[in-house]
Structures are given as C-alpha cells and as structure tokens.
Design an enzyme around this catalytic site. Structure first.
Site, PDB file in Angstrom:
ATOM      1  N   HIS A   1      31.587-109.688 -12.836  1.00  0.00           N
ATOM      2  CA  HIS A   1      31.056-109.159 -11.578  1.00  0.00           C
ATOM      3  C   HIS A   1      29.538-109.153 -11.536  1.00  0.00           C
ATOM      4  CE1 HIS A   1      34.797-107.660  -9.696  1.00  0.00           C
ATOM      5  NE2 HIS A   1      35.228-107.757 -10.937  1.00  0.00           N
TER       6      HIS A   1
ATOM      7  N   ASP B   1      21.273-109.032  -9.028  1.00  0.00           N
ATOM      8  CA  ASP B   1      22.533-108.402  -8.639  1.00  0.00           C
ATOM      9  C   ASP B   1      23.608-109.482  -8.595  1.00  0.00           C
ATOM     10  OD1 ASP B   1      24.262-106.417  -7.755  1.00  0.00           O
ATOM     11  OD2 ASP B   1      22.858-105.666  -6.257  1.00  0.00           O
TER      12      ASP B   1
ATOM     13  N   ALA C   1      25.175-105.372   1.148  1.00  0.00           N
ATOM     14  CA  ALA C   1      24.740-106.351   2.146  1.00  0.00           C
ATOM     15  C   ALA C   1      25.917-106.754   3.036  1.00  0.00           C
ATOM     16  CB  ALA C   1      24.154-107.575   1.449  1.00  0.00           C
TER      17      ALA C   1
HETATM   18  C1  GDG Z   1      29.004-104.708  -9.392  1.00  0.00           C
HETATM   19  C2  GDG Z   1      27.872-105.721  -9.381  1.00  0.00           C
HETATM   20  C3  GDG Z   1      28.895-106.779  -7.384  1.00  0.00           C
HETATM   21  C4  GDG Z   1      26.997 -97.008  -3.022  1.00  0.00           C
HETATM   22  N1  GDG Z   1      26.574 -95.746  -2.891  1.00  0.00           N
HETATM   23  C5  GDG Z   1      27.644 -95.028  -2.573  1.00  0.00           C
HETATM   24  C6  GDG Z   1      28.742 -95.878  -2.529  1.00  0.00           C
HETATM   25  N2  GDG Z   1      28.310 -97.102  -2.810  1.00  0.00           N
HETATM   26  C7  GDG Z   1      29.170 -98.258  -2.804  1.00  0.00           C
HETATM   27  C8  GDG Z   1      28.691 -99.319  -1.862  1.00  0.00           C
HETATM   28  C9  GDG Z   1      29.309-100.547  -2.491  1.00  0.00           C
HETATM   29  C10 GDG Z   1      29.320-100.213  -3.962  1.00  0.00           C
HETATM   30  O1  GDG Z   1      29.176 -98.825  -4.096  1.00  0.00           O
HETATM   31  C11 GDG Z   1      28.161-100.852  -4.714  1.00  0.00           C
HETATM   32  O2  GDG Z   1      28.434-102.172  -4.885  1.00  0.00           O
HETATM   33  P1  GDG Z   1      27.329-103.218  -5.334  1.00  0.00           P
HETATM   34  O3  GDG Z   1      27.872-104.562  -5.132  1.00  0.00           O
HETATM   35  O4  GDG Z   1      26.097-102.952  -4.547  1.00  0.00           O
HETATM   36  O5  GDG Z   1      26.950-102.925  -6.857  1.00  0.00           O
HETATM   37  P2  GDG Z   1      27.629-102.508  -8.266  1.00  0.00           P
HETATM   38  O6  GDG Z   1      28.236-101.168  -8.225  1.00  0.00           O
HETATM   39  O7  GDG Z   1      26.519-102.648  -9.225  1.00  0.00           O
HETATM   40  O8  GDG Z   1      28.797-103.568  -8.552  1.00  0.00           O
HETATM   41  C12 GDG Z   1      27.631-106.200  -7.990  1.00  0.00           C
HETATM   42  C13 GDG Z   1      30.049-105.816  -7.532  1.00  0.00           C
HETATM   43  O9  GDG Z   1      30.183-105.395  -8.876  1.00  0.00           O
HETATM   44  C14 GDG Z   1      31.352-106.447  -7.076  1.00  0.00           C
HETATM   45  O10 GDG Z   1      31.652-107.602  -7.787  1.00  0.00           O
HETATM   46  O11 GDG Z   1      28.669-107.017  -6.008  1.00  0.00           O
HETATM   47  O12 GDG Z   1      26.612-107.179  -7.991  1.00  0.00           O
HETATM   48  O13 GDG Z   1      26.691-105.151  -9.943  1.00  0.00           O
HETATM   49  O14 GDG Z   1      30.614-100.736  -2.070  1.00  0.00           O
HETATM   50  O15 GDG Z   1      29.137 -99.043  -0.597  1.00  0.00           O
HETATM   51  N3  GDG Z   1      29.981 -95.458  -2.215  1.00  0.00           N
HETATM   52  C15 GDG Z   1      30.147 -94.162  -1.975  1.00  0.00           C
HETATM   53  N4  GDG Z   1      29.121 -93.279  -2.027  1.00  0.00           N
HETATM   54  C16 GDG Z   1      27.878 -93.662  -2.305  1.00  0.00           C
HETATM   55  O16 GDG Z   1      26.951 -92.843  -2.336  1.00  0.00           O
HETATM   56  N5  GDG Z   1      31.375 -93.720  -1.668  1.00  0.00           N
END
Ligand code: GDG
Length: 742
Positions: free
Chosen positions: A165, A372, A378
């Site tokens: 991921h 990332d 996004a």
């Molecule tokens: C890894 C990879 C890849 C954020 N703040 C809150 C919250 N979130 C949710 C967002 C989003 C998720 O968490 C974050 O996802 P990301 O993709 O930005 O990043 P990682 O957690 O680092 O995930 C990443 C992912 O795996 C999938 O393959 O995209 O690059 O690092 O869904 O909305 N959710 C809640 N409260 C928050 O305060 N409920």
C-alpha cells in the site's frame, strides 16, 4: 460463510477490541481496505487474520477469538514486547520511513528485526493452521513482507498475493536497508505483487536485479521456477458510500457549520494522519507565505487541518506534533484576530460522516505529501464534491497524482509553486470544470471493489497456468529415498558452478571448497560420479583432477573417465571463433567489470561483476550483434546466469549426458543436479531415460525440468552427504577452516 474462499492477512485486524463488563466486544472499523474487501466478501466468504491490536492475556484469548469470529476475523495474538518490536520497532521505525524514501528517519535495530521475523512466522503458522488447500491468500502491506516466502517454506501451494500500500523506493534508497535481501526474498514468495503505480514496480524491478541479480519483464519475473507477476493495480474508494454519507445528519451539520462560520471566506482543507510523510508543515509554511505575500487574502481564507493522531509512541511523530503545533500557533498569532482564526487545527480523529461534510464545504483541498503510496483523501474529496466541482491541489509525490489528471499538481518541496497553486485555487471560478468532471467519473468508476476484483482475478488466473510440480529434495524420505536406496550401481551427474559451488563475481574465484571435495570423494566410493560443466578441461583437472571422478568439459566437448583420460567427443577447434573475438572484446571494453573466458572451443563473456542493470542492457545488445555474426556458422549462443557463451552447436550437455548413459548402461539409478539453462538439457535426457530410476534436482528453487529442488549449493551438499550415507558411505569430517583446494 460455510466454505471460505479467501484468506486475508494484515498486521492489524479491522476491528477495535474493548472489554465491556465481563465480555470482550469487537467493533468493526470501516477503513478503505475493509470497504473494498466487504464488497468481495458479499460474493465469496473470506476470513481476515491479523493482530487484534491489543495485548490479550492467555486466559482471555478464547473469549476474544469468539468475539472476533462473529466478524469473520481470526486473531494472531502477540506478546507486548513482541508486538512493539514488530509494529513500532521495525515496521514503523525502519520500513515505513525507508520505503517512503526517508533514509535518515529509518533506524534499524537487530532486536526489532528479530521480533518482526518472529511475528511474521506466527502469521505463517496461523495461516497454515487455518487455510484450506488451494485457498487463495491475500497479504497486505509492509508489516508482513516476509510472510509469502515463509508460507512457501511451509509447503503452501495455494495462490499467494501481496499488495504493497505504500511506495517502493529507488534502489539507491532501498539498498541502505540492512536486511534488504530478506525482505525482497520474502515478497517474492508471492505469485502476484500489486503496487499502486508503475513507478514503484520499476523501482522494485531494478532492486531485484541489483540486489538479487534477477532480471525481469515489465510485469513479471522468474524467481526459481516460479513466475512472480508484478501488477500496477491502484486502489480506489467506495463512491456510493460517500454519496450515502452526504445525506447523513452529521455530514450535513458539519457542512453547514463550516459554511456558516466562514461566510464570505474561502475554505481550504487538509485531512491527514499526523505523519511526517504527509507534508503538513510544508502545507502550513506555504499557507503562511501566502498570507504574508497576499495581504488581501488575510481574513478571507481559512485552512482547516485535520491531523488524526498516529503512532504516538514513536519519537519522530511526537516531534512532528510539536512542530505542527508551533507553526499553527505562529500563523494564528500573526494573522488571526478575535473574529478570525486562519488555521483551524483538529488534532483528533473525526468521524467519517463529519469528514464528508468537511470535504463538501471545502473550496480547495490541499493534499501535499512528501511521499504517499496512493492517498485516499484526494479521491474522497473528488467523490464528495462530485457535481459541485472543486479544486484539488495535489502533490506529485502521491500515487494518486498518476490517476487524477484534473488536479493542480505541485511539489511540496517548492514553496513558491505551492503558494501559486493555492492562489490559483482562491481566484478561480467556483464550480465544475472539465478536469474536475473527468476526475469525478474516474473515481466513480475505479472503485475499491473493482480494485479487489482486479487483484483477485489476476491472482487466480496467474496460478491456473502455473502448475509447479517439483518438491523439496529429501533423499532420506519418500519417493526419492525409495528410488535411491535400492541402487546397486548408481550414476551421479552434477553440474559445477551454481550447483556444487556458489557463483563468485570472477569465475576463477569459484574454486571447490574443502566440503565439495570431501563430498565428491566420499560419493565416488559409492557411485560413478561425473561433474558435467561448461568449464575448460585444464581448470577442471586442476580443481578436481585428484578425485576418482569423471568429468565433462565445455558443455560436452570432451569426457574424462575416472582414471583421468580425456576423450574428445567433437572435433572442433576454436579457430571458428576468431571472427567474433573482437566483438566480445569490444563488449568487455564497453562494460566495466565484465571479462572474457577463452576456452578451447568456446568463449564466454561474463558480466556477473558488472552493474546488473547496465550488464543486462549490454547483454541484450550483444545477443543482437552475435545473432547476425553467427548466422550460418557452426556456433551458437548460450545464455546462462550472467554469462553469454558462444559454443559449438553440437557441444551440449544433453548430448554428453546421452553418451554417459550409454557408457554406463548398467547404472540402475541416475541422480542429476544442476542450476542453469544448459542443465535443463541434461535433466531432460536423464528423465527420458526412465523416470522411475532417476532423481533430478534443481538448485535455486523449483524448475519444470526437475522433479526435486533445493535452494542453494550448501543444501545440495547436505543432501549428497545423506545420499552417501544411504549407500553405505560416509563423508569425512571437516578439518580446520580451509575453504578451497589450491
Ligand atoms: C496507506 C498509504 C494509501 C483521515 N483522517 C481521519 C480519517 N482519515 C481517513 C481518510 C482516508 C484514510 O484515513 C487515509 O488514507 P491515506 O491514503 O491518506 O493514507 P494512509 O493511512 O497512510 O494509507 C496510502 C492507503 O494505504 C491505501 O492503499 O492510499 O498511500 O499510506 O480514508 O479519510 N478517517 C476518520 N477520521 C479521521 O480523522 N474516520
């Protein structure tokens, strides 16, 4: 869920465990992965294996297991120290920063690594205990990188998929990892390895080449006899769920709350875990610069930054929190007023419904990671804004930048550009434009569900045409033993380089070790033994000549009997090779580290010591040149392991083996071992001579041309020692530490 069809493994189970009165209760969490897999679960049963995320004492494990089972989950229990070493110590302190290209934040600790290995072993044991034969296994993320290989070592033959991921960095970064080979080999136990972007695949391929010497195609590589498929399978989100949440009262309240509080102002939004990869300070500094250089926007724009707490036990995260808080304080101190706070900082987790409301209220989303894997925020912003349109400022260092062509791409390392993008967002016409509309339909179509389906169908179709039949060699048990122990006149045919002896970067360094000599000597007292090699006769004589064994040199040019007499099989001279010598000399000049080995009737260009990537490139070039130069001649090209050899068309190990079988037609059992393409010819001839009285073994993994395999020469030597014992002999014990014969 009567017959489960899939096992999913991730470090953490998608549940939160809580003790309520005397009972344990598991509450499912609804992250992106859960949503993606839920859609698959609706169509096929699956079980999720992982750590429940909390320390559960022995006496309560049964109750926790029962609570988890209700949610299709199976726990892998970890001790407190073990979990810390595995999760914080190695996964989050070493692999996470390193794979994000942040070498200076990656701090290797041998004890954390030991815990990481131990926990991966625990997962392997749990999966073996739980999986049905043939049931596909899908492993998620860097915390379980060793698991695919560990499962293979436990004899698991089911399809194994692995999805990374997070990014895979360039070789220059990856090479700094102390355990770089272990992690790569661990991953290569999978049939399919999925990445978010081709960039990561490309880095992975180069790394496999430079660290393990494995060449690859754009979408696959060979590891032993298995094909490992490399997939660019970017994850998506669940747009329907976001649509549904838009109507939730919390989402509506949040949206209206923000809009009412910021009338006449533009709203910018950042949503990140509080992680140093996410570029939160860079975003704040650029916002500060915007306010400094664009006074007319002071009081007219607000930045809402959600920074969900994350990995709070790790020092780098504590420092980041302090730094971010200082920046927020500084900006608000400088540009705030009793009626206006420029940065609204939310350092706690916000519910998903409220988040959707926030996305909807944001004129501009600022997604500015330094690195990332994908970045789901996004995608979520695009889906939440939908028909309303919007403005997405997106770091080119996020995997999603490869997908979201309507975003304003920036580098978070370029403050001026980030400021300019913010300003463009502030001054642009609100509403939908073609770029945003394209992103909305892209996110709507390329859903998490589709991602999971794509991955699984690739995993399943991959294994359909990949029937590997070879099994690990164990001469002291099973069919191999049955065949071998009855032998009265065994014949043993062994390749040398890569089979009896590990490769060295210079061919002349690969002298036989004392153990090779001891094993061959002992074996030759019980069987007729031949070393069948591409080496020149004089080298073989020098290295192995004192042993009572037969030899084949230069892939079959001549055969030496056990008394030391060489007989030329083919009447070939090296004169025919003269015209191509200058070509090969030129490639030696062009390719630092490469060298020529001139034999009596063949010539080999070795590039094992060259830069692997450049060597492979030059090898491709050389093959093309040689094809033309040898057209119509009696010589052809043989591609071995980091060697290109020109030899006479009739000098093949296959023909030489056929001759040995004729010479020793009284042999009742034939054992053959090899590791290179030329050895496939030998194996095929041996197998054709009567499968029931042969044992063929590949060194370096499974191979379709052999029935058995071992991993490396040392293991083959151990099996040959056993074989010797089976035939009533004994390999003499080692004396001192001497490693080579001369
Ligand atoms: C890894 C990879 C890849 C954020 N703040 C809150 C919250 N979130 C949710 C967002 C989003 C998720 O968490 C974050 O996802 P990301 O993709 O930005 O990043 P990682 O957690 O680092 O995930 C990443 C992912 O795996 C999938 O393959 O995209 O690059 O690092 O869904 O909305 N959710 C809640 N409260 C928050 O305060 N409920």
């Amino acid at each position: 869920m009567s017959s489960p069809k899939l096992i999913v493994a991730s470090a953490r189970l998608p549940v939160t465990m809580a003790r309520k009165l005397e009972r344990w209760v598991a509450t499912p969490s609804n992250g992106g992965l859960v949503t993606a897999l839920k859609s698959v679960a609706d169509e096929r049963g699956f079980r999720w294996l992982g750590w429940p995320g909390t320390n559960v004492v022995e006496s309560e494990r049964e109750a926790v297991t029962a609570a988890l089972r209700e949610h299709g989950s199976e726990p892998v229990f970890l001790g407190k120290a073990e979990a810390e070493g595995f999760y914080e110590g190695f996964s989050n302190r070493v692999l996470w920063p390193l794979l994000h290209g942040m070498v200076e934040r990656s701090h290797f600790s041998p004890s954390a690594w030991r815990n990481y290995c131990r926990v991966n072993e625990k997962f392997a044991d749990a999966i073996v205990a739980s999986a049905d034969p043939g049931e596909p296994i899908w492993i998620h993320d860097y915390q379980l990188a060793l698991l695919p290989e560990m499962l293979r070592k436990r004899g698991v033959r089911s399809p194994i998929g692995f999805f990374l991921h997070i990014p895979f960095p360039s070789f220059e970064v990856y090479r700094t990892l102390a355990v770089r080979e272990d992690i790569l080999r661990g991953l290569l136990g999978a049939d399919v390895i999925g990445f978010h972007a081709y960039e990561y695949v490309s880095h992975f391929r180069t790394t496999c080449l430079k660290v393990l010497g494995i060449e690859s195609e754009v979408d696959e590589l060979r590891f032993g006899a298995r094909t490992v498929n490399l997939g660019v399978i970017p994850i998506g989100i669940d747009p329907l769920l976001i649509d549904e949440m838009k109507g939730h009262e919390d989402a509506i309240a949040e949206r209206h709350g923000i809009q009412n509080a910021n009338q006449g102002k533009k709203v910018m939004l950042g949503v990140d875990r509080l992680d140093y990869t996410k570029g939160i300070p860079e975003k704040l500094l650029a916002f500060e610069e915007l306010l400094r250089t664009q006074p007319k926007w002071r009081g007219k724009v607000v930045l809402i930054q959600v920074a969900a707490p994350s990995r709070e036990a790790v020092a780098d995260y504590q420092n980041l929190k302090r730094h971010v808080e200082e920046l927020v304080g500084r900006i608000n101190g400088q540009y705030g007023s009793p009626t206006h706070t420029p940065v609204v900082y939310i350092n706690k987790s916000v519910s998903r419904t409220r988040l959707v409301g926030m996305y909807q209220a944001a004129d501009i989303a600022l997604v500015t990671p330094l690195r990332d894997g994908m970045n789901l925020v996004a995608l979520e912003y695009v889906a939440a804004r939908g028909e309303m349109g919007g403005c997405l400022v997106l770091s080119e260092f996020a995997g999603s930048a490869h997908l979201l062509s309507g975003a304003r791409l920036i580098s978070p390392y370029n403050q001026e550009d980030l400021c300019a993008a913010m300003l463009e967002g502030l001054t642009s016409e609100p509403g939908m434009d073609a770029g945003f509309a394209h992103m909305v339909s892209f996110v709507g179509e390329n859903t998490a569900k589709l991602w999971a389906q794509k991955f699984l169908s690739r995993l399943e179709s991959h294994t359909e045409d990949e029937a590997v039949l070879a099994v690990p060699l164990d001469v002291s048990s099973g069919k191999a033993r049955d065949r071998l122990e009855s032998a009265r006149q065994p014949l043993v045919l062994l390749d040398y380089d890569g089979t009896l002896r590990r490769y060295e970067s210079q061919p002349m360094q690969a002298k036989p070790t004392a153990e090779v000599l001891r094993v061959l000597r002992a074996l030759s007292a019980q069987a007729v033994v031949y070393v069948v090699s591409g080496r020149q006769a004089d080298v073989m004589d020098r290295w192995l000549g004192d042993l009572p064994i037969g030899m084949v040199c230069e892939h079959g040019l001549a055969i030496r009997d056990r008394d030391g007499e060489w007989t030329q099989r083919l009447n070939v001279s090296g004169a025919g090779l003269k015209p191509i010598e200058p070509i090969l000399e030129e490639f030696v000049q062009r390719t630092p580290g490469s060298l020529l080995e001139k034999k009596s009737a063949s010539i080999a260009w070795h590039y094992r010591a060259s830069d692997p990537e450049y060597g492979t490139f030059q090898a491709h070039q050389l093959l093309g040149v040689l094809e033309d130069a040898l057209n119509g001649s009696q010589f052809n090209v043989l591609r071995g392991r980091r060697v290109i050899e020109v030899r006479h068309v009739n000098a093949t190990k296959g023909d030489a083996t056929a001759e040995l079988l004729r010479l020793h037609s009284d042999a009742d059992v034939v054992f053959a071992a090899g590791d290179d393409r030329t050895d496939e010819e030998m194996m095929e001839v041996v197998a054709r001579s009567g499968g029931e009285r042969t044992v063929t073994c590949w060194v370096g993994g499974q191979n379709a041309s052999a029935e058995y395999w071992v991993e490396e020469p040392e293991q083959l030597l151990a099996e040959l020692t056993e074989l010797c014992a089976l035939w009533g002999g004994r390999v003499s014990p080692a004396h001192g530490k001497k490693r080579s014969s001369d």
